[in-house]
Design a protein around this motif. Sequence first.
Motif, PDB file in Angstrom:
ATOM      1  N   GLY A  85       0.770  -1.242   0.000  1.00  0.00           N
ATOM      2  CA  GLY A  85       0.000   0.000   0.000  1.00  0.00           C
ATOM      3  C   GLY A  85       0.794   1.282   0.000  1.00  0.00           C
ATOM      4  N   SER A  86       1.834   1.401   0.819  1.00  0.00           N
ATOM      5  CA  SER A  86       2.584   2.649   0.866  1.00  0.00           C
ATOM      6  C   SER A  86       4.051   2.363   1.172  1.00  0.00           C
ATOM      7  N   LEU A  87       4.881   3.388   0.913  1.00  0.00           N
ATOM      8  CA  LEU A  87       6.318   3.229   1.137  1.00  0.00           C
ATOM      9  C   LEU A  87       6.925   4.591   1.440  1.00  0.00           C
ATOM     10  N   THR A  88       7.765   4.660   2.474  1.00  0.00           N
ATOM     11  CA  THR A  88       8.512   5.872   2.809  1.00  0.00           C
ATOM     12  C   THR A  88       9.972   5.658   2.436  1.00  0.00           C
ATOM     13  N   PRO A  89      10.745   6.745   2.325  1.00  0.00           N
ATOM     14  CA  PRO A  89      12.170   6.583   2.030  1.00  0.00           C
ATOM     15  C   PRO A  89      12.905   5.737   3.070  1.00  0.00           C
ATOM     16  N   LEU A  90      12.526   5.865   4.330  1.00  0.00           N
ATOM     17  CA  LEU A  90      13.184   5.076   5.367  1.00  0.00           C
ATOM     18  C   LEU A  90      12.893   3.585   5.199  1.00  0.00           C
ATOM     19  N   GLN A  91      11.664   3.243   4.857  1.00  0.00           N
ATOM     20  CA  GLN A  91      11.319   1.843   4.606  1.00  0.00           C
ATOM     21  C   GLN A  91      12.060   1.323   3.382  1.00  0.00           C
ATOM     22  N   ALA A  92      12.127   2.140   2.328  1.00  0.00           N
ATOM     23  CA  ALA A  92      12.818   1.724   1.102  1.00  0.00           C
ATOM     24  C   ALA A  92      14.280   1.408   1.397  1.00  0.00           C
ATOM     25  N   MET A  93      14.909   2.219   2.230  1.00  0.00           N
ATOM     26  CA  MET A  93      16.306   1.983   2.577  1.00  0.00           C
ATOM     27  C   MET A  93      16.442   0.724   3.442  1.00  0.00           C
ATOM     28  N   ASP A  94      15.566   0.588   4.443  1.00  0.00           N
ATOM     29  CA  ASP A  94      15.636  -0.573   5.343  1.00  0.00           C
ATOM     30  C   ASP A  94      15.341  -1.889   4.633  1.00  0.00           C
ATOM     31  N   TYR A  95      14.277  -1.929   3.836  1.00  0.00           N
ATOM     32  CA  TYR A  95      13.829  -3.171   3.214  1.00  0.00           C
ATOM     33  C   TYR A  95      14.643  -3.552   1.983  1.00  0.00           C
TER      34      TYR A  95
ATOM     35  N   SER B 269       1.904  11.319  -3.359  1.00  0.00           N
ATOM     36  CA  SER B 269       2.789  11.467  -2.199  1.00  0.00           C
ATOM     37  C   SER B 269       2.079  12.336  -1.172  1.00  0.00           C
ATOM     38  N   GLU B 270       2.321  11.999   0.075  1.00  0.00           N
ATOM     39  CA  GLU B 270       1.726  12.759   1.164  1.00  0.00           C
ATOM     40  C   GLU B 270       2.754  12.900   2.273  1.00  0.00           C
ATOM     41  N   PRO B 271       2.684  13.977   3.048  1.00  0.00           N
ATOM     42  CA  PRO B 271       3.621  14.132   4.160  1.00  0.00           C
ATOM     43  C   PRO B 271       3.366  13.072   5.229  1.00  0.00           C
ATOM     44  N   TYR B 272       4.454  12.578   5.805  1.00  0.00           N
ATOM     45  CA  TYR B 272       4.360  11.566   6.858  1.00  0.00           C
ATOM     46  C   TYR B 272       5.367  11.930   7.941  1.00  0.00           C
ATOM     47  N   ARG B 273       4.905  12.015   9.162  1.00  0.00           N
ATOM     48  CA  ARG B 273       5.802  12.329  10.278  1.00  0.00           C
ATOM     49  C   ARG B 273       6.317  11.035  10.899  1.00  0.00           C
ATOM     50  N   THR B 274       7.628  10.902  10.941  1.00  0.00           N
ATOM     51  CA  THR B 274       8.250   9.704  11.510  1.00  0.00           C
ATOM     52  C   THR B 274       8.154   9.759  13.033  1.00  0.00           C
ATOM     53  N   PRO B 275       8.355   8.621  13.706  1.00  0.00           N
ATOM     54  CA  PRO B 275       8.344   8.635  15.174  1.00  0.00           C
ATOM     55  C   PRO B 275       9.385   9.594  15.764  1.00  0.00           C
ATOM     56  N   GLY B 276      10.462   9.847  15.022  1.00  0.00           N
ATOM     57  CA  GLY B 276      11.496  10.772  15.496  1.00  0.00           C
ATOM     58  C   GLY B 276      11.157  12.232  15.263  1.00  0.00           C
ATOM     59  N   GLY B 277      10.040  12.508  14.582  1.00  0.00           N
ATOM     60  CA  GLY B 277       9.596  13.871  14.367  1.00  0.00           C
ATOM     61  C   GLY B 277       9.927  14.456  13.005  1.00  0.00           C
ATOM     62  N   ALA B 278      10.692  13.742  12.187  1.00  0.00           N
ATOM     63  CA  ALA B 278      11.000  14.235  10.842  1.00  0.00           C
ATOM     64  C   ALA B 278       9.787  14.039   9.937  1.00  0.00           C
TER      65      ALA B 278
ATOM     66  N   LYS C 132       1.953   6.316  -2.345  1.00  0.00           N
ATOM     67  CA  LYS C 132       0.880   5.334  -2.491  1.00  0.00           C
ATOM     68  C   LYS C 132       0.443   5.288  -3.943  1.00  0.00           C
ATOM     69  N   LEU C 133       0.050   4.107  -4.396  1.00  0.00           N
ATOM     70  CA  LEU C 133      -0.533   3.979  -5.728  1.00  0.00           C
ATOM     71  C   LEU C 133      -1.931   4.588  -5.723  1.00  0.00           C
ATOM     72  N   ILE C 134      -2.265   5.268  -6.784  1.00  0.00           N
ATOM     73  CA  ILE C 134      -3.624   5.772  -6.952  1.00  0.00           C
ATOM     74  C   ILE C 134      -4.378   4.710  -7.727  1.00  0.00           C
ATOM     75  N   ARG C 135      -5.344   4.137  -7.103  1.00  0.00           N
ATOM     76  CA  ARG C 135      -6.130   3.078  -7.728  1.00  0.00           C
ATOM     77  C   ARG C 135      -7.480   3.626  -8.139  1.00  0.00           C
ATOM     78  N   GLU C 136      -7.915   3.184  -9.299  1.00  0.00           N
ATOM     79  CA  GLU C 136      -9.238   3.565  -9.773  1.00  0.00           C
ATOM     80  C   GLU C 136     -10.283   2.835  -8.937  1.00  0.00           C
ATOM     81  N   PRO C 137     -11.362   3.500  -8.582  1.00  0.00           N
ATOM     82  CA  PRO C 137     -12.412   2.808  -7.812  1.00  0.00           C
ATOM     83  C   PRO C 137     -13.005   1.676  -8.637  1.00  0.00           C
ATOM     84  N   GLN C 138     -13.304   0.601  -7.977  1.00  0.00           N
ATOM     85  CA  GLN C 138     -13.928  -0.556  -8.632  1.00  0.00           C
ATOM     86  C   GLN C 138     -15.403  -0.254  -8.883  1.00  0.00           C
ATOM     87  N   MET C 139     -15.836  -0.587 -10.064  1.00  0.00           N
ATOM     88  CA  MET C 139     -17.253  -0.411 -10.380  1.00  0.00           C
ATOM     89  C   MET C 139     -18.040  -1.584  -9.783  1.00  0.00           C
TER      90      MET C 139
END
Length: 76
Positions: free
Chosen positions: A18-28, A50-59, A65-72
């Motif tokens: 569903g989603s990915l942050t730069p920190l996850q991309a580096m870790d995984y 893309s949307e802002p995300y605050r890390t537990p450290g405050g950054a 996230k992928l933009i998915r078309e709604p299912q009919m």
Amino acid sequence: MMDMTQTEKVIAHLETRGSLTPLQAMDYYGIMRLAARIGELRRDGQRIASEPYRTPGGATVSRYKLIREPQMTLTL
């Protein structure tokens, strides 16, 4: 995922998790330039938000996230 490109790893992650942050991309996946991989995917026609995300450290970082078309749905 050893023989996949970084871009393939990113799209696979977005599709399955569903989603990915730069920190996850580096870790995984060891991807240090996630924004560049996202740019490649967007140029290839993928719709990624893309949307802002605050890390537990405050950054604040971007979370992608992928933009998915709604299912009919059919109503009978």
